[in-house]
Design a protein around this motif. Structure first.
Motif, mmCIF file in Angstrom:
data_model
loop_
_atom_site.group_PDB
_atom_site.id
_atom_site.type_symbol
_atom_site.label_atom_id
_atom_site.label_comp_id
_atom_site.label_asym_id
_atom_site.label_seq_id
_atom_site.Cartn_x
_atom_site.Cartn_y
_atom_site.Cartn_z
ATOM 1 N N ALA A 93 9.598 16.297 -20.253
ATOM 2 C CA ALA A 93 8.919 15.497 -19.222
ATOM 3 C C ALA A 93 9.639 14.171 -19.021
ATOM 4 C CB ALA A 93 7.462 15.257 -19.611
ATOM 5 N N MET A 94 10.020 13.517 -20.107
ATOM 6 C CA MET A 94 10.721 12.240 -19.990
ATOM 7 C C MET A 94 12.095 12.425 -19.355
ATOM 8 S SD MET A 94 9.560 10.292 -23.451
ATOM 9 C CE MET A 94 10.458 8.799 -23.048
ATOM 10 N N ALA A 95 12.773 13.532 -19.667
ATOM 11 C CA ALA A 95 14.082 13.802 -19.078
ATOM 12 C C ALA A 95 13.967 13.975 -17.560
ATOM 13 C CB ALA A 95 14.699 15.049 -19.706
ATOM 14 N N ARG A 96 12.805 14.470 -17.096
ATOM 15 C CA ARG A 96 12.561 14.600 -15.647
ATOM 16 C C ARG A 96 12.142 13.271 -15.032
ATOM 17 N NH1 ARG A 96 9.524 19.029 -17.508
ATOM 18 N NH2 ARG A 96 7.611 17.852 -17.087
ATOM 19 N N GLY A 97 11.907 12.261 -15.870
ATOM 20 C CA GLY A 97 11.478 10.964 -15.381
ATOM 21 C C GLY A 97 9.971 10.817 -15.321
ATOM 22 N N ASP A 98 9.239 11.798 -15.865
ATOM 23 C CA ASP A 98 7.778 11.753 -15.870
ATOM 24 C C ASP A 98 7.268 10.858 -16.991
ATOM 25 O OD1 ASP A 98 7.851 13.577 -13.815
ATOM 26 O OD2 ASP A 98 7.380 15.306 -15.077
ATOM 27 N N ARG A 99 6.038 10.408 -16.823
ATOM 28 C CA ARG A 99 5.354 9.606 -17.837
ATOM 29 C C ARG A 99 4.458 10.547 -18.632
ATOM 30 N NH1 ARG A 99 0.352 6.521 -17.689
ATOM 31 N NH2 ARG A 99 0.582 4.644 -18.937
ATOM 32 N N VAL A 100 4.409 10.378 -19.961
ATOM 33 C CA VAL A 100 3.563 11.206 -20.815
ATOM 34 C C VAL A 100 2.535 10.298 -21.469
ATOM 35 C CG1 VAL A 100 3.492 12.735 -22.822
ATOM 36 C CG2 VAL A 100 5.465 12.799 -21.277
ATOM 37 N N GLU A 101 1.261 10.568 -21.195
ATOM 38 C CA GLU A 101 0.194 9.733 -21.743
ATOM 39 C C GLU A 101 -0.659 10.543 -22.700
ATOM 40 O OE1 GLU A 101 -3.773 7.368 -20.217
ATOM 41 O OE2 GLU A 101 -2.079 7.599 -18.852
ATOM 42 N N LEU A 102 -0.824 10.024 -23.918
ATOM 43 C CA LEU A 102 -1.707 10.611 -24.921
ATOM 44 C C LEU A 102 -2.838 9.622 -25.108
ATOM 45 C CD1 LEU A 102 1.065 11.768 -27.422
ATOM 46 C CD2 LEU A 102 -0.076 13.143 -25.692
ATOM 47 N N ARG A 103 -3.983 9.904 -24.501
ATOM 48 C CA ARG A 103 -5.110 8.967 -24.499
ATOM 49 C C ARG A 103 -5.447 8.481 -25.898
ATOM 50 N NH1 ARG A 103 -7.900 8.149 -19.342
ATOM 51 N NH2 ARG A 103 -6.225 8.858 -17.997
ATOM 52 N N GLY A 104 -5.614 7.177 -26.046
ATOM 53 C CA GLY A 104 -5.948 6.574 -27.326
ATOM 54 C C GLY A 104 -4.731 6.304 -28.196
ATOM 55 N N PRO A 157 14.114 5.150 -23.419
ATOM 56 C CA PRO A 157 12.716 5.508 -23.619
ATOM 57 C C PRO A 157 11.886 4.263 -23.902
ATOM 58 C CG PRO A 157 14.001 6.093 -25.549
ATOM 59 C CD PRO A 157 14.964 5.589 -24.518
ATOM 60 N N PHE A 158 10.643 4.274 -23.445
ATOM 61 C CA PHE A 158 9.741 3.140 -23.630
ATOM 62 C C PHE A 158 8.390 3.695 -24.064
ATOM 63 C CE2 PHE A 158 6.577 0.148 -21.900
ATOM 64 C CZ PHE A 158 6.991 -1.008 -22.533
ATOM 65 N N PHE A 159 7.747 3.033 -25.039
ATOM 66 C CA PHE A 159 6.436 3.451 -25.516
ATOM 67 C C PHE A 159 5.479 2.274 -25.436
ATOM 68 C CE2 PHE A 159 3.318 3.847 -28.974
ATOM 69 C CZ PHE A 159 2.700 5.030 -28.588
ATOM 70 N N LYS A 160 4.342 2.502 -24.830
ATOM 71 C CA LYS A 160 3.309 1.469 -24.761
ATOM 72 C C LYS A 160 2.095 2.001 -25.508
ATOM 73 C CE LYS A 160 0.531 -1.397 -21.813
ATOM 74 N NZ LYS A 160 0.101 -1.757 -20.501
ATOM 75 N N THR A 161 1.636 1.257 -26.511
ATOM 76 C CA THR A 161 0.514 1.715 -27.318
ATOM 77 C C THR A 161 -0.773 1.732 -26.513
ATOM 78 O OG1 THR A 161 0.070 -0.524 -28.108
ATOM 79 C CG2 THR A 161 1.475 0.850 -29.486
ATOM 80 N N GLY A 162 -1.649 2.655 -26.891
ATOM 81 C CA GLY A 162 -2.969 2.740 -26.283
ATOM 82 C C GLY A 162 -3.911 1.751 -26.962
ATOM 83 N N LYS A 163 -5.044 1.512 -26.331
ATOM 84 C CA LYS A 163 -6.009 0.542 -26.849
ATOM 85 C C LYS A 163 -6.540 0.949 -28.221
ATOM 86 C CE LYS A 163 -10.292 -1.878 -25.555
ATOM 87 N NZ LYS A 163 -10.452 -2.364 -26.877
ATOM 88 N N LEU A 164 -6.867 2.223 -28.414
ATOM 89 C CA LEU A 164 -7.398 2.685 -29.694
ATOM 90 C C LEU A 164 -6.393 2.457 -30.825
ATOM 91 C CD1 LEU A 164 -9.680 4.133 -31.225
ATOM 92 C CD2 LEU A 164 -8.550 6.279 -30.670
ATOM 93 N N LEU A 165 -5.133 2.771 -30.592
ATOM 94 C CA LEU A 165 -4.094 2.560 -31.603
ATOM 95 C C LEU A 165 -3.932 1.074 -31.902
ATOM 96 C CD1 LEU A 165 -1.800 3.471 -33.445
ATOM 97 C CD2 LEU A 165 -0.319 3.540 -31.443
ATOM 98 N N ARG A 166 -3.871 0.263 -30.859
ATOM 99 C CA ARG A 166 -3.740 -1.194 -31.054
ATOM 100 C C ARG A 166 -4.898 -1.749 -31.862
ATOM 101 N NH1 ARG A 166 -2.112 -1.628 -25.955
ATOM 102 N NH2 ARG A 166 -4.208 -2.120 -25.233
ATOM 103 N N GLN A 168 -9.541 -3.365 -36.114
ATOM 104 C CA GLN A 168 -10.760 -3.359 -35.310
ATOM 105 C C GLN A 168 -11.184 -1.922 -35.037
ATOM 106 O OE1 GLN A 168 -9.468 -5.477 -31.865
ATOM 107 N NE2 GLN A 168 -9.262 -7.412 -32.943
ATOM 108 N N ALA A 169 -11.249 -1.109 -36.117
ATOM 109 C CA ALA A 169 -11.578 0.307 -35.967
ATOM 110 C C ALA A 169 -13.000 0.468 -35.429
ATOM 111 C CB ALA A 169 -11.458 1.020 -37.311
ATOM 112 N N GLU A 170 -13.165 1.525 -34.651
ATOM 113 C CA GLU A 170 -14.472 1.776 -34.055
ATOM 114 C C GLU A 170 -15.383 2.483 -35.020
ATOM 115 O OE1 GLU A 170 -14.122 3.683 -30.264
ATOM 116 O OE2 GLU A 170 -12.689 2.215 -29.592
#
Length: 95
Positions: free
Chosen positions: A36-47, A78-87, A93-95
């Motif tokens: 997906a990244m090689a095609r230029g797509d964004r891959v999102e794994l919620r949380g 490649p670039f990775f942006k953390t999700g709110k749950l991981l941060r 600040q675990a739920e």
């Protein structure tokens, strides 16, 4: 954690799955993300976070040893942006 440790942990937590199948699943997930990244797509794994590709323009850089100017070609990184749950988990600040 390395890939083999991830595979082992998943296999240990899911005794109904054969380790060879777990390995195939993990490898398939990683390959799909890479494709997906090689095609230029964004891959999102919620949380967890989002993987994307950023373009860096061509530029003139400097060789740190000699100081001479060097042409650096345009490239994709490649670039990775953390999700709110991981941060939140990383900052205690675990739920």
């Amino acid at each position: 954690m390395i890939r083999s440790e991830l595979i082992q942990k998943i296999a240990d937590e899911n005794p109904h799955l054969v380790q060879r199948d777990v390995e195939r699943i993990v490898n398939t997930v990683f390959e799909e993300i890479i494709d997906a990244m090689a095609r230029g797509d964004r891959v999102e794994l919620r949380g967890f976070g989002a993987f994307s590709v950023k373009r860096r323009e061509a530029r003139v850089g400097r060789n740190p040893r000699t100081g001479e100017a060097v042409q650096v070609e345009e490239k994709a990184v490649p670039f990775f942006k953390t999700g709110k749950l991981l941060r939140d988990r990383l900052n205690g600040q675990a739920e």
